[in-house]
Design a protein around this motif. Structure first.
Motif, short mmCIF file in Angstrom:
data_model
loop_
_atom_site.label_atom_id
_atom_site.label_comp_id
_atom_site.label_asym_id
_atom_site.label_seq_id
_atom_site.Cartn_x
_atom_site.Cartn_y
_atom_site.Cartn_z
N MET A 206 0.83 -1.19 0.00
CA MET A 206 0.00 0.00 0.00
C MET A 206 0.88 1.25 0.00
N ALA A 207 0.25 2.39 -0.26
CA ALA A 207 0.98 3.65 -0.23
C ALA A 207 0.01 4.78 0.12
N TYR A 208 0.53 5.85 0.73
CA TYR A 208 -0.27 7.01 1.14
C TYR A 208 0.08 8.21 0.27
N PHE A 209 -0.94 8.98 -0.11
CA PHE A 209 -0.74 10.13 -0.97
C PHE A 209 -1.61 11.32 -0.56
N LEU A 210 -1.04 12.50 -0.65
CA LEU A 210 -1.81 13.74 -0.54
C LEU A 210 -2.27 14.09 -1.94
N THR A 211 -3.54 14.40 -2.09
CA THR A 211 -4.03 14.75 -3.43
C THR A 211 -5.14 15.79 -3.31
N ARG A 212 -5.27 16.58 -4.37
CA ARG A 212 -6.30 17.62 -4.39
C ARG A 212 -7.54 17.08 -5.10
N LEU A 213 -8.71 17.25 -4.49
CA LEU A 213 -9.94 16.81 -5.12
C LEU A 213 -10.25 17.69 -6.33
N LYS A 214 -10.86 17.08 -7.35
CA LYS A 214 -11.22 17.80 -8.57
C LYS A 214 -12.74 17.86 -8.69
N LYS A 215 -13.28 19.06 -8.61
CA LYS A 215 -14.72 19.22 -8.74
C LYS A 215 -15.09 19.14 -10.22
N LYS A 216 -16.25 18.54 -10.49
CA LYS A 216 -16.71 18.44 -11.87
C LYS A 216 -17.10 19.83 -12.36
N ALA A 217 -16.87 20.08 -13.65
CA ALA A 217 -17.07 21.40 -14.23
C ALA A 217 -18.47 21.97 -13.99
N LYS A 218 -19.48 21.12 -14.04
CA LYS A 218 -20.85 21.59 -13.87
C LYS A 218 -21.26 21.73 -12.41
N SER A 219 -20.35 21.47 -11.50
CA SER A 219 -20.72 21.54 -10.08
C SER A 219 -19.63 22.20 -9.25
N MET A 220 -19.06 23.29 -9.76
CA MET A 220 -17.97 23.97 -9.05
C MET A 220 -18.41 24.47 -7.68
N LYS A 221 -19.71 24.72 -7.52
CA LYS A 221 -20.20 25.18 -6.23
C LYS A 221 -20.81 24.03 -5.43
#
Length: 214
Positions: free
Chosen positions: A57-72
Protein backbone atom coordinates in the motif's frame (compact mmCIF):
# COMPACT_ATOMS: atom_id res chain seq x y z
CA UNK A 1 13.07 8.71 6.88
CA UNK A 2 13.95 5.01 6.54
CA UNK A 3 11.79 2.40 8.25
CA UNK A 4 13.84 -0.19 10.21
CA UNK A 5 14.13 -3.65 8.69
CA UNK A 6 11.24 -5.88 9.80
CA UNK A 7 9.01 -2.93 10.71
CA UNK A 8 6.13 -1.46 8.78
CA UNK A 9 4.42 1.91 8.46
CA UNK A 10 0.85 1.54 9.78
CA UNK A 11 -0.66 4.75 11.22
CA UNK A 12 -4.04 4.87 12.93
CA UNK A 13 -6.87 6.79 11.23
CA UNK A 14 -6.50 9.74 13.60
CA UNK A 15 -2.74 9.84 12.88
CA UNK A 16 -3.50 10.14 9.16
CA UNK A 17 -5.86 13.04 9.85
CA UNK A 18 -3.25 14.71 12.07
CA UNK A 19 -0.80 14.64 9.20
CA UNK A 20 -3.44 16.05 6.83
CA UNK A 21 -4.18 18.80 9.35
CA UNK A 22 -0.49 19.69 9.57
CA UNK A 23 -0.21 19.79 5.78
CA UNK A 24 -3.34 21.91 5.31
CA UNK A 25 -2.12 24.41 7.93
CA UNK A 26 1.44 24.43 6.50
CA UNK A 27 3.06 22.62 9.43
CA UNK A 28 4.03 19.22 7.96
CA UNK A 29 7.62 18.12 8.53
CA UNK A 30 10.23 16.62 6.21
CA UNK A 31 10.17 13.14 7.78
CA UNK A 32 6.43 12.86 7.31
CA UNK A 33 6.66 13.88 3.65
CA UNK A 34 9.25 11.15 3.04
CA UNK A 35 6.54 8.57 3.78
CA UNK A 36 3.49 10.35 2.35
CA UNK A 37 3.91 11.92 -1.09
CA UNK A 38 1.88 14.47 -2.99
CA UNK A 39 0.40 12.90 -6.11
CA UNK A 40 -2.56 13.30 -8.47
CA UNK A 41 -4.44 10.16 -7.46
CA UNK A 42 -7.30 11.05 -9.81
CA UNK A 43 -5.04 11.67 -12.78
CA UNK A 44 -3.48 9.59 -15.57
CA UNK A 45 -1.65 7.08 -13.39
CA UNK A 46 -3.35 3.77 -12.62
CA UNK A 47 -3.34 2.54 -8.98
CA UNK A 48 -0.72 -0.14 -9.73
CA UNK A 49 1.52 2.61 -11.13
CA UNK A 50 1.16 4.67 -7.97
CA UNK A 51 1.95 1.96 -5.42
CA UNK A 52 5.72 1.20 -5.54
CA UNK A 53 6.72 -2.28 -6.68
CA UNK A 54 6.99 -4.67 -3.75
CA UNK A 55 4.76 -2.50 -1.53
CA UNK A 56 1.29 -3.55 -0.37
CA UNK A 57 0.00 0.00 0.00
CA UNK A 58 0.98 3.65 -0.23
CA UNK A 59 -0.27 7.01 1.14
CA UNK A 60 -0.74 10.13 -0.97
CA UNK A 61 -1.81 13.74 -0.54
CA UNK A 62 -4.03 14.75 -3.43
CA UNK A 63 -6.30 17.62 -4.39
CA UNK A 64 -9.94 16.81 -5.12
CA UNK A 65 -11.22 17.80 -8.57
CA UNK A 66 -14.72 19.22 -8.74
CA UNK A 67 -16.71 18.44 -11.87
CA UNK A 68 -17.07 21.40 -14.23
CA UNK A 69 -20.85 21.59 -13.87
CA UNK A 70 -20.72 21.54 -10.08
CA UNK A 71 -17.97 23.97 -9.05
CA UNK A 72 -20.20 25.18 -6.23
CA UNK A 73 -21.40 21.69 -5.35
CA UNK A 74 -19.86 18.61 -3.81
CA UNK A 75 -19.58 16.32 -6.84
CA UNK A 76 -16.00 15.20 -7.37
CA UNK A 77 -14.33 13.67 -10.41
CA UNK A 78 -12.80 10.31 -9.50
CA UNK A 79 -11.79 8.87 -12.85
CA UNK A 80 -8.28 7.44 -13.11
CA UNK A 81 -5.97 6.37 -15.93
CA UNK A 82 -5.11 7.59 -19.41
CA UNK A 83 -7.76 8.22 -22.03
CA UNK A 84 -6.85 6.08 -25.04
CA UNK A 85 -8.63 5.13 -28.24
CA UNK A 86 -10.76 2.09 -27.61
CA UNK A 87 -10.10 2.18 -23.86
CA UNK A 88 -12.04 3.99 -21.19
CA UNK A 89 -10.37 5.25 -17.99
CA UNK A 90 -11.13 3.56 -14.68
CA UNK A 91 -13.23 4.99 -11.88
CA UNK A 92 -13.11 4.89 -8.10
CA UNK A 93 -16.59 3.75 -7.04
CA UNK A 94 -17.77 4.81 -3.57
CA UNK A 95 -18.46 1.90 -1.19
CA UNK A 96 -19.94 3.90 1.71
CA UNK A 97 -21.03 7.40 2.73
CA UNK A 98 -18.03 7.90 5.00
CA UNK A 99 -17.16 7.01 8.58
CA UNK A 100 -16.52 9.69 11.20
CA UNK A 101 -13.12 9.59 12.92
CA UNK A 102 -12.48 11.05 16.38
CA UNK A 103 -9.23 11.98 18.07
CA UNK A 104 -7.39 9.26 20.03
CA UNK A 105 -9.37 10.09 23.20
CA UNK A 106 -12.78 10.11 21.51
CA UNK A 107 -13.34 13.75 22.49
CA UNK A 108 -14.14 15.45 19.20
CA UNK A 109 -14.59 14.96 15.49
CA UNK A 110 -11.46 15.22 13.36
CA UNK A 111 -12.75 14.17 9.96
CA UNK A 112 -13.99 11.26 7.91
CA UNK A 113 -12.82 8.21 5.98
CA UNK A 114 -14.49 6.99 2.78
CA UNK A 115 -13.90 3.72 0.93
CA UNK A 116 -13.66 3.31 -2.86
CA UNK A 117 -13.20 0.34 -5.21
CA UNK A 118 -11.38 0.54 -8.55
CA UNK A 119 -13.65 -0.35 -11.49
CA UNK A 120 -12.50 -0.61 -15.09
CA UNK A 121 -13.87 -3.13 -17.60
CA UNK A 122 -11.03 -2.25 -19.96
CA UNK A 123 -8.57 -3.64 -17.41
CA UNK A 124 -10.12 -7.02 -16.66
CA UNK A 125 -7.18 -8.24 -14.55
CA UNK A 126 -7.27 -5.13 -12.36
CA UNK A 127 -11.03 -4.49 -12.26
CA UNK A 128 -12.24 -4.57 -8.65
CA UNK A 129 -8.76 -5.43 -7.36
CA UNK A 130 -7.74 -2.09 -5.79
CA UNK A 131 -9.03 -0.22 -2.73
CA UNK A 132 -8.78 3.47 -1.89
CA UNK A 133 -9.38 5.00 1.54
CA UNK A 134 -9.93 8.75 1.38
CA UNK A 135 -9.40 10.79 4.56
CA UNK A 136 -10.66 14.37 4.82
CA UNK A 137 -11.00 16.97 7.57
CA UNK A 138 -14.38 18.02 8.93
CA UNK A 139 -15.85 21.36 7.86
CA UNK A 140 -15.78 22.47 11.51
CA UNK A 141 -12.04 21.83 11.66
CA UNK A 142 -11.43 23.80 8.46
CA UNK A 143 -13.52 26.76 9.60
CA UNK A 144 -11.76 26.89 12.97
CA UNK A 145 -8.23 27.19 11.56
CA UNK A 146 -8.89 29.22 8.39
CA UNK A 147 -8.35 32.61 10.08
CA UNK A 148 -5.16 31.57 11.90
CA UNK A 149 -3.52 29.80 8.95
CA UNK A 150 -4.06 31.70 5.64
CA UNK A 151 -2.56 28.81 3.65
CA UNK A 152 -5.71 26.82 4.45
CA UNK A 153 -7.53 28.71 1.69
CA UNK A 154 -5.40 27.04 -0.99
CA UNK A 155 -5.16 23.63 0.67
CA UNK A 156 -8.65 23.06 2.07
CA UNK A 157 -9.60 20.76 -0.82
CA UNK A 158 -6.70 18.35 -0.21
CA UNK A 159 -7.40 14.86 1.08
CA UNK A 160 -5.08 12.04 2.12
CA UNK A 161 -5.53 8.71 0.33
CA UNK A 162 -4.34 5.18 1.02
CA UNK A 163 -4.23 2.87 -1.99
CA UNK A 164 -3.79 -0.86 -1.61
CA UNK A 165 -4.34 -4.03 -3.60
CA UNK A 166 -7.47 -5.88 -2.51
CA UNK A 167 -6.86 -9.21 -0.81
CA UNK A 168 -8.72 -12.32 -1.94
CA UNK A 169 -10.67 -12.51 1.31
CA UNK A 170 -11.51 -8.79 1.47
CA UNK A 171 -15.12 -7.75 1.81
CA UNK A 172 -16.49 -4.30 0.88
CA UNK A 173 -14.61 -2.58 3.69
CA UNK A 174 -11.35 -4.28 4.58
CA UNK A 175 -9.78 -1.42 6.51
CA UNK A 176 -6.86 -3.31 7.98
CA UNK A 177 -7.55 -0.97 10.93
CA UNK A 178 -8.80 -3.24 13.69
CA UNK A 179 -7.37 -1.05 16.46
CA UNK A 180 -8.23 2.43 15.20
CA UNK A 181 -11.86 1.48 14.54
CA UNK A 182 -12.34 1.57 18.31
CA UNK A 183 -12.18 5.35 18.41
CA UNK A 184 -14.49 6.15 15.48
CA UNK A 185 -18.01 7.39 16.13
CA UNK A 186 -19.50 4.19 14.75
CA UNK A 187 -17.61 2.20 17.37
CA UNK A 188 -18.72 4.25 20.35
CA UNK A 189 -16.67 7.44 20.73
CA UNK A 190 -16.99 8.90 24.22
CA UNK A 191 -18.65 12.12 23.05
CA UNK A 192 -21.93 11.91 21.13
CA UNK A 193 -21.65 15.45 19.78
CA UNK A 194 -18.03 15.76 18.67
CA UNK A 195 -18.73 18.43 16.04
CA UNK A 196 -19.59 20.83 18.88
CA UNK A 197 -16.88 19.57 21.22
CA UNK A 198 -14.13 20.69 18.86
CA UNK A 199 -15.11 24.33 19.42
CA UNK A 200 -13.79 24.16 22.98
CA UNK A 201 -10.47 22.53 22.01
CA UNK A 202 -7.61 24.95 21.25
CA UNK A 203 -6.09 24.72 17.75
CA UNK A 204 -2.53 23.82 18.91
CA UNK A 205 -3.74 20.42 20.21
CA UNK A 206 -2.09 18.85 17.15
CA UNK A 207 1.69 18.49 17.28
CA UNK A 208 3.97 16.92 14.72
CA UNK A 209 2.92 13.42 13.98
CA UNK A 210 4.40 10.61 16.11
CA UNK A 211 4.32 7.49 13.95
CA UNK A 212 3.46 4.06 15.12
CA UNK A 213 5.96 1.65 13.59
CA UNK A 214 4.79 -1.91 14.35
Amino acid sequence: MEIPLGARFQPFDYDVLKFLFNFVTGRSCVDDEALIHQEDVFGEKEPWELVPSGKKMAYFLTRLKKKAKSMKGSRVQRTVGRKMKGKKPGTWHGQDIGKAVADEHGRFLMGYKRSFLYKNKSEAEQDGKWLLKEFYLSETMIRRVRAEFPIVEERADFVLCRIERKKKDDDEDDDNDEEDDEITLEQGGTNNNLSEAIVSVPVPWIHYWHRRIT
